[in-house]
Design a protein around this motif. Structure first.
Motif, PDB file in Angstrom:
ATOM      1  N   THR A   1      10.470 -45.067  24.673  1.00 32.73           N
ATOM      2  CA  THR A   1      10.463 -43.642  25.071  1.00 32.73           C
ATOM      3  C   THR A   1       9.211 -43.067  25.728  1.00 32.73           C
ATOM      4  O   THR A   1       9.454 -42.295  26.541  1.00 32.73           O
ATOM      5  CB  THR A   1      10.675 -42.803  23.785  1.00 32.73           C
ATOM      6  OG1 THR A   1      11.992 -43.386  23.065  1.00 32.73           O
ATOM      7  CG2 THR A   1      10.756 -41.242  23.939  1.00 32.73           C
ATOM      8  N   THR A   2       8.211 -43.603  25.229  1.00 29.72           N
ATOM      9  CA  THR A   2       6.928 -43.008  26.142  1.00 29.72           C
ATOM     10  C   THR A   2       6.968 -43.397  27.502  1.00 29.72           C
ATOM     11  O   THR A   2       6.517 -42.773  28.314  1.00 29.72           O
ATOM     12  CB  THR A   2       5.681 -43.789  25.404  1.00 29.72           C
ATOM     13  OG1 THR A   2       5.744 -43.432  24.041  1.00 29.72           O
ATOM     14  CG2 THR A   2       4.463 -43.268  25.964  1.00 29.72           C
TER      15      THR A   2
ATOM     16  N   GLU B   1      16.861 -39.558  24.064  1.00 31.74           N
ATOM     17  CA  GLU B   1      17.212 -40.178  22.811  1.00 31.74           C
ATOM     18  C   GLU B   1      17.585 -38.807  21.929  1.00 31.74           C
ATOM     19  O   GLU B   1      17.104 -37.565  22.096  1.00 31.74           O
ATOM     20  CB  GLU B   1      15.947 -40.770  22.224  1.00 31.74           C
ATOM     21  CG  GLU B   1      16.517 -41.577  21.036  1.00 31.74           C
ATOM     22  CD  GLU B   1      15.165 -42.329  20.287  1.00 31.74           C
ATOM     23  OE1 GLU B   1      14.119 -42.281  21.044  1.00 31.74           O
ATOM     24  OE2 GLU B   1      15.317 -42.802  19.199  1.00 31.74           O
ATOM     25  N   ALA B   2      18.548 -39.107  21.134  1.00 29.63           N
ATOM     26  CA  ALA B   2      19.213 -38.203  20.181  1.00 29.63           C
ATOM     27  C   ALA B   2      19.729 -36.764  20.995  1.00 29.63           C
ATOM     28  O   ALA B   2      19.763 -35.467  20.444  1.00 29.63           O
ATOM     29  CB  ALA B   2      18.065 -37.505  19.394  1.00 29.63           C
ATOM     30  N   ARG B   3      19.980 -36.914  22.190  1.00 24.24           N
ATOM     31  CA  ARG B   3      21.012 -36.158  22.866  1.00 24.24           C
ATOM     32  C   ARG B   3      20.139 -34.881  23.606  1.00 24.24           C
ATOM     33  O   ARG B   3      20.355 -34.329  24.556  1.00 24.24           O
ATOM     34  CB  ARG B   3      22.243 -35.923  22.325  1.00 24.24           C
ATOM     35  CG  ARG B   3      22.942 -37.152  22.148  1.00 24.24           C
ATOM     36  CD  ARG B   3      23.326 -37.253  20.694  1.00 24.24           C
ATOM     37  NE  ARG B   3      23.345 -38.926  20.844  1.00 24.24           N
ATOM     38  CZ  ARG B   3      24.067 -39.451  19.516  1.00 24.24           C
ATOM     39  NH1 ARG B   3      24.185 -38.622  18.366  1.00 24.24           N
ATOM     40  NH2 ARG B   3      24.028 -40.850  19.422  1.00 24.24           N
ATOM     41  N   GLN B   4      19.649 -34.099  22.391  1.00 23.41           N
ATOM     42  CA  GLN B   4      18.905 -32.918  22.655  1.00 23.41           C
ATOM     43  C   GLN B   4      19.902 -31.912  23.392  1.00 23.41           C
ATOM     44  O   GLN B   4      19.679 -31.311  24.503  1.00 23.41           O
ATOM     45  CB  GLN B   4      17.727 -32.925  23.496  1.00 23.41           C
ATOM     46  CG  GLN B   4      16.708 -33.776  22.450  1.00 23.41           C
ATOM     47  CD  GLN B   4      15.351 -33.873  23.154  1.00 23.41           C
ATOM     48  OE1 GLN B   4      15.000 -33.675  24.332  1.00 23.41           O
ATOM     49  NE2 GLN B   4      14.562 -34.884  22.745  1.00 23.41           N
ATOM     50  N   LEU B   5      21.194 -31.650  22.938  1.00 25.86           N
ATOM     51  CA  LEU B   5      22.143 -30.624  23.423  1.00 25.86           C
ATOM     52  C   LEU B   5      21.841 -29.062  22.919  1.00 25.86           C
ATOM     53  O   LEU B   5      20.998 -29.080  21.898  1.00 25.86           O
ATOM     54  CB  LEU B   5      23.582 -30.879  22.943  1.00 25.86           C
ATOM     55  CG  LEU B   5      24.131 -32.366  23.437  1.00 25.86           C
ATOM     56  CD1 LEU B   5      25.604 -32.512  23.013  1.00 25.86           C
ATOM     57  CD2 LEU B   5      23.901 -32.473  24.881  1.00 25.86           C
ATOM     58  N   PHE B   6      22.318 -28.383  23.434  1.00 29.24           N
ATOM     59  CA  PHE B   6      22.280 -26.997  23.054  1.00 29.24           C
ATOM     60  C   PHE B   6      23.362 -26.512  21.941  1.00 29.24           C
ATOM     61  O   PHE B   6      24.513 -26.226  22.408  1.00 29.24           O
ATOM     62  CB  PHE B   6      22.215 -25.739  24.003  1.00 29.24           C
ATOM     63  CG  PHE B   6      21.069 -26.165  25.102  1.00 29.24           C
ATOM     64  CD1 PHE B   6      19.861 -25.507  24.627  1.00 29.24           C
ATOM     65  CD2 PHE B   6      21.369 -26.749  26.269  1.00 29.24           C
ATOM     66  CE1 PHE B   6      18.709 -25.541  25.672  1.00 29.24           C
ATOM     67  CE2 PHE B   6      20.180 -27.076  27.121  1.00 29.24           C
ATOM     68  CZ  PHE B   6      18.828 -26.446  26.669  1.00 29.24           C
TER      69      PHE B   6
ATOM     70  N   GLN C   1      26.847 -37.748  22.505  1.00 29.54           N
ATOM     71  CA  GLN C   1      26.404 -38.610  23.462  1.00 29.54           C
ATOM     72  C   GLN C   1      26.931 -38.773  24.949  1.00 29.54           C
ATOM     73  O   GLN C   1      26.171 -38.639  25.916  1.00 29.54           O
ATOM     74  CB  GLN C   1      26.292 -40.107  23.037  1.00 29.54           C
ATOM     75  CG  GLN C   1      25.593 -41.201  23.720  1.00 29.54           C
ATOM     76  CD  GLN C   1      24.406 -40.787  23.952  1.00 29.54           C
ATOM     77  OE1 GLN C   1      23.359 -40.361  23.025  1.00 29.54           O
ATOM     78  NE2 GLN C   1      23.639 -40.511  25.102  1.00 29.54           N
ATOM     79  N   MET C   2      28.423 -38.518  25.105  1.00 31.83           N
ATOM     80  CA  MET C   2      28.906 -38.382  26.129  1.00 31.83           C
ATOM     81  C   MET C   2      28.543 -37.117  26.853  1.00 31.83           C
ATOM     82  O   MET C   2      28.518 -37.408  28.398  1.00 31.83           O
ATOM     83  CB  MET C   2      30.322 -38.465  25.879  1.00 31.83           C
ATOM     84  CG  MET C   2      30.918 -39.545  25.134  1.00 31.83           C
ATOM     85  SD  MET C   2      30.880 -41.196  26.004  1.00 31.83           S
ATOM     86  CE  MET C   2      31.337 -42.336  24.659  1.00 31.83           C
TER      87      MET C   2
ATOM     88  N   SER D   1      23.106 -45.717  22.663  1.00 32.62           N
ATOM     89  CA  SER D   1      23.843 -46.179  21.386  1.00 32.62           C
ATOM     90  C   SER D   1      23.565 -45.891  19.989  1.00 32.62           C
ATOM     91  O   SER D   1      24.146 -46.147  19.026  1.00 32.62           O
ATOM     92  CB  SER D   1      23.917 -47.553  21.350  1.00 32.62           C
ATOM     93  OG  SER D   1      22.971 -48.387  20.811  1.00 32.62           O
ATOM     94  N   LEU D   2      22.478 -44.964  20.100  1.00 34.45           N
ATOM     95  CA  LEU D   2      21.778 -44.624  18.668  1.00 34.45           C
ATOM     96  C   LEU D   2      23.043 -43.895  17.851  1.00 34.45           C
ATOM     97  O   LEU D   2      23.388 -43.031  18.212  1.00 34.45           O
ATOM     98  CB  LEU D   2      20.623 -43.635  18.975  1.00 34.45           C
ATOM     99  CG  LEU D   2      19.554 -43.518  17.746  1.00 34.45           C
ATOM    100  CD1 LEU D   2      18.730 -44.971  17.311  1.00 34.45           C
ATOM    101  CD2 LEU D   2      18.632 -42.481  18.072  1.00 34.45           C
ATOM    102  N   GLY D   3      23.099 -44.450  16.570  1.00 30.29           N
ATOM    103  CA  GLY D   3      23.809 -43.892  15.563  1.00 30.29           C
ATOM    104  C   GLY D   3      25.477 -43.843  15.938  1.00 30.29           C
ATOM    105  O   GLY D   3      26.180 -43.082  15.324  1.00 30.29           O
ATOM    106  N   LEU D   4      25.737 -44.727  16.947  1.00 31.11           N
ATOM    107  CA  LEU D   4      27.123 -44.607  17.204  1.00 31.11           C
ATOM    108  C   LEU D   4      27.956 -46.109  16.622  1.00 31.11           C
ATOM    109  O   LEU D   4      27.322 -46.918  16.381  1.00 31.11           O
ATOM    110  CB  LEU D   4      27.486 -44.846  18.853  1.00 31.11           C
ATOM    111  CG  LEU D   4      26.895 -44.135  19.510  1.00 31.11           C
ATOM    112  CD1 LEU D   4      27.191 -43.885  21.101  1.00 31.11           C
ATOM    113  CD2 LEU D   4      27.081 -42.415  19.135  1.00 31.11           C
ATOM    114  N   ALA D   5      29.277 -45.712  16.146  1.00 34.89           N
ATOM    115  CA  ALA D   5      30.012 -46.943  15.446  1.00 34.89           C
ATOM    116  C   ALA D   5      30.076 -47.916  16.695  1.00 34.89           C
ATOM    117  O   ALA D   5      30.204 -47.719  17.952  1.00 34.89           O
ATOM    118  CB  ALA D   5      31.334 -46.184  15.055  1.00 34.89           C
TER     119      ALA D   5
END
Ligand code: ATP
Length: 234
Positions: free
Chosen positions: A41-42, A83-88, A141-142, A162-166
């Motif tokens: 991420t860095t 990462e983790a999407r950061q949506l509103f 994520q989409m 793919s983090l946290g996805l089935a």
């Protein structure tokens, strides 16, 4: 297209990346795999101007990026999906997707691009009026990728999509990444779920302790004994 040379970056006095070099050619999917805390991420933050490199060069099509702010870098067509999407969460899906073309450089042709992006993500199209926070993890994520595409990227950088996805959703997601690349957007993918990410990659890197330790083709890394034991659990 993207060339990173001898990059160093970190937080305050802590150096995380040191002497890191890599390149991404137009049209490629390039994957970077690495363990927790390796600096993935860095690296994406340093490329996108969210943190300032302390040494080294970042070039997009020969133009230097290090020292530019994140908005300028977005304007050049280098887009990161965090990462983790950061949506509103309390905005609709439609407004979240449209946030992707907030930068003036992305506004031209936005209506047509939205149609193309929604063709890629029919589930997102179905949910346009819903609050983003009420979507499943996979749907969010989409939306995050759709928002990134609305910025009209030359190079799309995906941080652990793919983090946290089935598993079944992970497979779909990497299928979509392949389609995005086939449509002409170059992709730099950072992942811990190494198998799928390497399978779709033209070339790939392993990052360990803030440096590139191995570089190879995607299939080459899949067959690498160290990668097999350390990253594929084989
Ligand atoms: P993960 O797969 O767990 O997300 P990563 O490879 O993306 O890991 P980074 O998030 O780049 O790793 O973190 C690399 C190192 O930098 C870690 O040791 C982390 O604790 C440190 N770090 C990350 N963000 C900050 C910050 N804002 N301030 C200080 N240190 C940080």
């Amino acid at each position: 297209m993207l060339r990173v040379t001898d990059l160093a970056a970190g937080y305050g006095r802590t150096t995380i990346l040191q002497g890191l070099s890599l390149h991404v050619e137009a049209g490629e999917i390039v994957t970077i795999i690495g363990a927790n805390g390796a600096g993935k991420t860095t690296l994406l933050r340093a490329i996108s101007g969210l943190i300032r490199p302390t040494a080294g060069k970042v070039e997009l099509n020969g133009e230097r990026l290090e020292g530019l702010g994140p908005a300028e870098i977005v304007g050049r067509g280098l887009i990161m999906v965090p990462e983790a999407r950061q949506l509103f969460p309390v905005m609709t899906v439609r407004d979240n997707v449209l946030m992707g073309c907030y930068h003036p450089a992305a506004r031209e042709g936005a209506a047509q691009r939205m149609e193309e992006v929604l063709d890629l993500f029919p589930r997102v199209r179905e949910r346009l009026s819903q609050m983003a926070g009420s979507l499943s993890g996979g749907e969010q994520q989409m939306v995050a990728i759709a928002r990134g595409l609305m910025a009209n990227p030359k190079l799309l950088m995906l941080d652990e999509p793919s983090l946290g996805l089935a598993p079944i959703i992970v497979q779909q997601m990497f299928g979509i990444v392949e389609r995005i690349a086939a449509m002409g957007t170059t992709v730099l993918l950072v992942e811990q779920k190494a198998f799928h990410a390497l399978k779709i990659a033209a070339r790939a890197y392993v990052i360990e302790n803030g440096q590139i330790s191995i570089e190879n083709t995607g299939p080459g890394l899949l067959a690498d004994p160290h990668v097999k034991t350390a990253y594929l659990g084989l």
